[in-house]
Design a protein around this motif. Structure first.
Motif, PDB file in Angstrom:
ATOM      1  N   LYS A   4     -64.836  59.331   5.050  1.00  0.00           N
ATOM      2  CA  LYS A   4     -63.786  59.295   4.422  1.00  0.00           C
ATOM      3  C   LYS A   4     -63.795  57.954   3.864  1.00  0.00           C
ATOM      4  CE  LYS A   4     -60.872  62.960   5.735  1.00  0.00           C
ATOM      5  NZ  LYS A   4     -59.416  63.323   5.855  1.00  0.00           N
ATOM      6  N   GLU A  18     -48.370  56.476   1.351  1.00  0.00           N
ATOM      7  CA  GLU A  18     -47.477  57.593   1.920  1.00  0.00           C
ATOM      8  C   GLU A  18     -47.206  57.521   3.263  1.00  0.00           C
ATOM      9  OE1 GLU A  18     -46.991  59.785  -0.271  1.00  0.00           O
ATOM     10  OE2 GLU A  18     -47.931  58.792  -1.938  1.00  0.00           O
ATOM     11  N   SER A  19     -46.135  58.418   3.661  1.00  0.00           N
ATOM     12  CA  SER A  19     -45.541  58.451   5.264  1.00  0.00           C
ATOM     13  C   SER A  19     -46.590  59.544   5.973  1.00  0.00           C
ATOM     14  CB  SER A  19     -44.107  59.173   5.139  1.00  0.00           C
ATOM     15  OG  SER A  19     -44.116  60.404   4.787  1.00  0.00           O
ATOM     16  N   HIS A  20     -46.426  59.823   7.058  1.00  0.00           N
ATOM     17  CA  HIS A  20     -47.189  60.737   7.774  1.00  0.00           C
ATOM     18  C   HIS A  20     -46.983  62.035   7.249  1.00  0.00           C
ATOM     19  CE1 HIS A  20     -48.815  58.460  10.960  1.00  0.00           C
ATOM     20  NE2 HIS A  20     -47.895  57.698  11.282  1.00  0.00           N
ATOM     21  N   ALA A  21     -45.655  62.667   6.957  1.00  0.00           N
ATOM     22  CA  ALA A  21     -45.295  63.716   6.385  1.00  0.00           C
ATOM     23  C   ALA A  21     -46.045  63.960   5.198  1.00  0.00           C
ATOM     24  CB  ALA A  21     -43.788  63.775   6.351  1.00  0.00           C
ATOM     25  N   GLN A  22     -46.256  63.122   4.218  1.00  0.00           N
ATOM     26  CA  GLN A  22     -46.889  63.231   3.014  1.00  0.00           C
ATOM     27  C   GLN A  22     -48.513  62.948   3.061  1.00  0.00           C
ATOM     28  OE1 GLN A  22     -44.430  60.144   1.193  1.00  0.00           O
ATOM     29  NE2 GLN A  22     -43.403  61.681   0.139  1.00  0.00           N
ATOM     30  N   GLY A  23     -49.137  62.846   4.490  1.00  0.00           N
ATOM     31  CA  GLY A  23     -50.471  62.753   4.492  1.00  0.00           C
ATOM     32  C   GLY A  23     -50.780  61.361   5.038  1.00  0.00           C
ATOM     33  N   GLY A  24     -49.943  60.475   5.156  1.00  0.00           N
ATOM     34  CA  GLY A  24     -50.154  59.250   5.802  1.00  0.00           C
ATOM     35  C   GLY A  24     -51.243  58.186   4.962  1.00  0.00           C
ATOM     36  N   PRO A  26     -55.330  56.979   5.324  1.00  0.00           N
ATOM     37  CA  PRO A  26     -56.448  57.014   6.220  1.00  0.00           C
ATOM     38  C   PRO A  26     -56.909  55.531   6.254  1.00  0.00           C
ATOM     39  CG  PRO A  26     -56.981  57.943   4.228  1.00  0.00           C
ATOM     40  CD  PRO A  26     -55.618  57.681   4.163  1.00  0.00           C
TER      41      PRO A  26
END
Length: 70
Positions: A4, A18-24, A26
């Motif tokens: 990735k 983004e937050s963890h809930a929104q995918g974080g 990478p």
């Protein structure tokens, strides 16, 4: 192996995204690095964290003498 496009932070510092809930976010990290949870980063800790990142130590000007503690 599928690669990735990970963000790299070779100089450390605060992450934005983004937050963890929104995918974080990478990221690429390496052994020996330390991740601090989001709730621990706030206006009262940010200067200390930035100092540690920049100098690899804690600022001694604010350290208290604890020599009398047993």
């Amino acid at each position: 192996m599928f690669e990735k496009d990970f963000k790299k932070y070779p100089d450390g510092g605060a992450l934005e995204g983004e937050s963890h809930a929104q995918g974080g976010i990478p990221i690429e990290a390496e052994g020996g690095e330390f991740i601090i949870k989001k709730d621990s980063v706030n206006p009262s800790t940010l200067a200390m964290l930035e100092y540690i990142n920049d100098y690899g130590d804690i600022p001694l000007m604010d350290a208290r003498d604890r020599s009398d503690i047993e």
